[in-house]
Design an enzyme around this catalytic site. Structure first.
Site, short mmCIF file in Angstrom:
data_model
loop_
_atom_site.label_atom_id
_atom_site.label_comp_id
_atom_site.label_asym_id
_atom_site.label_seq_id
_atom_site.Cartn_x
_atom_site.Cartn_y
_atom_site.Cartn_z
N GLY A 96 0.70 -1.32 0.00
CA GLY A 96 -0.13 0.30 0.09
C GLY A 96 0.93 1.28 -0.02
O GLY A 96 0.20 2.40 0.35
N ASN A 144 1.39 3.06 -2.55
CA ASN A 144 0.99 4.15 -3.68
C ASN A 144 -0.35 4.49 -2.93
O ASN A 144 -0.63 5.92 -2.97
CB ASN A 144 0.68 2.95 -4.81
CG ASN A 144 1.69 3.14 -5.83
OD1 ASN A 144 2.07 4.08 -6.27
ND2 ASN A 144 2.26 1.91 -5.93
N LEU A 202 -3.83 -6.97 -7.59
CA LEU A 202 -3.26 -8.25 -8.53
C LEU A 202 -4.44 -8.89 -9.08
O LEU A 202 -4.15 -10.40 -9.20
CB LEU A 202 -2.08 -8.72 -7.67
CG LEU A 202 -0.85 -8.08 -7.42
CD1 LEU A 202 0.01 -8.87 -6.60
CD2 LEU A 202 -0.43 -7.53 -8.78
N ASN A 253 -5.12 2.73 -13.41
CA ASN A 253 -4.22 1.70 -12.69
C ASN A 253 -2.65 2.30 -13.00
O ASN A 253 -2.39 2.79 -13.94
CB ASN A 253 -4.04 0.27 -13.64
CG ASN A 253 -3.33 -0.79 -13.07
OD1 ASN A 253 -3.03 -1.04 -12.02
ND2 ASN A 253 -2.56 -1.21 -14.05
N HIS A 305 1.23 1.06 -13.47
CA HIS A 305 2.04 0.00 -13.75
C HIS A 305 3.13 0.32 -13.90
O HIS A 305 3.79 1.46 -14.27
CB HIS A 305 1.50 -0.65 -15.04
CG HIS A 305 2.35 -1.71 -15.59
ND1 HIS A 305 2.32 -2.92 -15.09
CD2 HIS A 305 3.60 -1.91 -16.58
CE1 HIS A 305 3.01 -3.74 -15.71
NE2 HIS A 305 3.85 -3.24 -16.40
N ASP A 363 -2.89 -4.23 -18.60
CA ASP A 363 -2.13 -3.13 -18.90
C ASP A 363 -2.23 -2.28 -20.25
O ASP A 363 -1.09 -2.06 -20.89
CB ASP A 363 -0.64 -3.71 -18.57
CG ASP A 363 -0.61 -4.13 -17.03
OD1 ASP A 363 0.12 -5.18 -16.86
OD2 ASP A 363 -0.95 -3.66 -16.19
N GLU A 403 6.21 6.26 -9.48
CA GLU A 403 4.72 5.95 -9.12
C GLU A 403 3.78 7.00 -7.98
O GLU A 403 2.86 7.20 -8.32
CB GLU A 403 4.76 4.54 -8.34
CG GLU A 403 5.18 3.57 -9.46
CD GLU A 403 5.35 2.07 -8.68
OE1 GLU A 403 4.41 1.72 -8.23
OE2 GLU A 403 6.06 1.30 -9.15
C1 GRF Z 1 4.75 -2.55 -6.53
O1 GRF Z 1 5.25 -3.54 -7.44
C2 GRF Z 1 4.41 -1.46 -7.64
O2 GRF Z 1 5.48 -1.22 -8.39
C3 GRF Z 1 3.10 -1.96 -8.18
O3 GRF Z 1 2.34 -2.57 -7.43
C4 GRF Z 1 3.19 -3.00 -6.33
C5 GRF Z 1 2.98 -2.82 -4.73
O4 GRF Z 1 2.81 -1.44 -4.45
N1 GRF Z 1 2.31 -0.48 -8.72
P1 GRF Z 1 2.12 -0.95 -3.47
O5 GRF Z 1 3.28 -0.70 -2.42
O6 GRF Z 1 1.23 -1.87 -2.77
O7 GRF Z 1 1.29 0.52 -3.59
#
Ligand code: GRF
Length: 207
Positions: A11, A13, A90, A107, A109, A150, A180
């Site tokens: 988490g 992001n 995922l 999303n 990526h 994607d 990101e």
């Molecule tokens: C990471 O591999 C990031 O590059 C991709 O999602 C994965 C986990 O991200 N976007 P987060 O720390 O759970 O946001």
């Protein structure tokens, strides 16, 4: 705008979004719900700490994909969601959800799509692929989600240099920190300001 953030892992992001709403970088936006497919995702802890409604919706808890899809859509409707943000999520987004939220699901990526993306390219695998092909530049992409993985209209991208002796872990960290955690909040802010339009499959941003 009311957003839902879908997560599966740490988490970071999500945390960037929470922090940038709090410091005013992202305007006109509130996170109404965080949805994870993993009950033990640390992202759920981050949501709870921030006082945000956090729910776990696991595909395998449902008889079939339709029931899972319906539960996801019902949850989004219940929270009156305007924009769905996939942040390290995922799970393949059900087609029903894409149809209900056409060009309202984004999303992040961790590569410059259309390179190093699609089925099987997630997490460290993306960075392993970048290193295996000897790319000198990689980066991250925020795009609208369509029926292919994607693949939807690209909204923002940010390039990141690949260094000699990078490991996948070092490269992943640089892509997250430099790309990101910046372009995902920026895309949310732009959409919240009504500055992103999709015309003939291409996303255009009003300056
Ligand atoms: C990471 O591999 C990031 O590059 C991709 O999602 C994965 C986990 O991200 N976007 P987060 O720390 O759970 O946001």
């Amino acid at each position: 705008q009311k957003i839902a953030v879908c997560v599966s892992g740490g988490g970071t992001n999500l945390q960037a979004i929470i922090d940038k709403i709090n410091d005013g970088t992202i305007k006109n936006t509130e996170i109404s719900v965080v949805i994870s497919n993993k009950p033990d995702a640390y992202a759920l802890e981050r949501a709870k700490k921030a006082g945000i409604d956090a729910v776990c919706i696991r595909p395998k808890d449902y008889e079939n994909r339709d029931d899972f899809a319906n539960t996801m859509v019902d949850t989004l409707k219940k929270h009156d969601i305007d924009l769905v943000v996939l942040a390290g999520y995922l799970v393949i987004v059900p087609v029903k959800m894409i149809h209900e939220y056409r060009n309202r699901i984004i999303n992040i990526h961790p590569s410059l799509i259309p390179s190093h993306c699609g089925m099987g390219y997630y997490g460290l695998k993306v960075h392993e692929s970048v290193l295996a092909t000897g790319n000198k530049v990689t980066g991250a992409t925020v795009h609208f989600v369509d029926e292919e993985a994607d693949h939807g209209p690209i909204i923002l991208q940010k390039a990141v240099k690949v260094h000699e002796n990078d490991t996948p872990e070092i490269l992943q960290k640089r892509v997250m920190e430099e790309a990101e955690w910046n372009i995902l909040p920026e895309a949310i802010d732009l959409i919240g300001a009504g500055k992103v339009k999709v015309i003939d499959g291409i996303a255009h941003i009003e300056e």
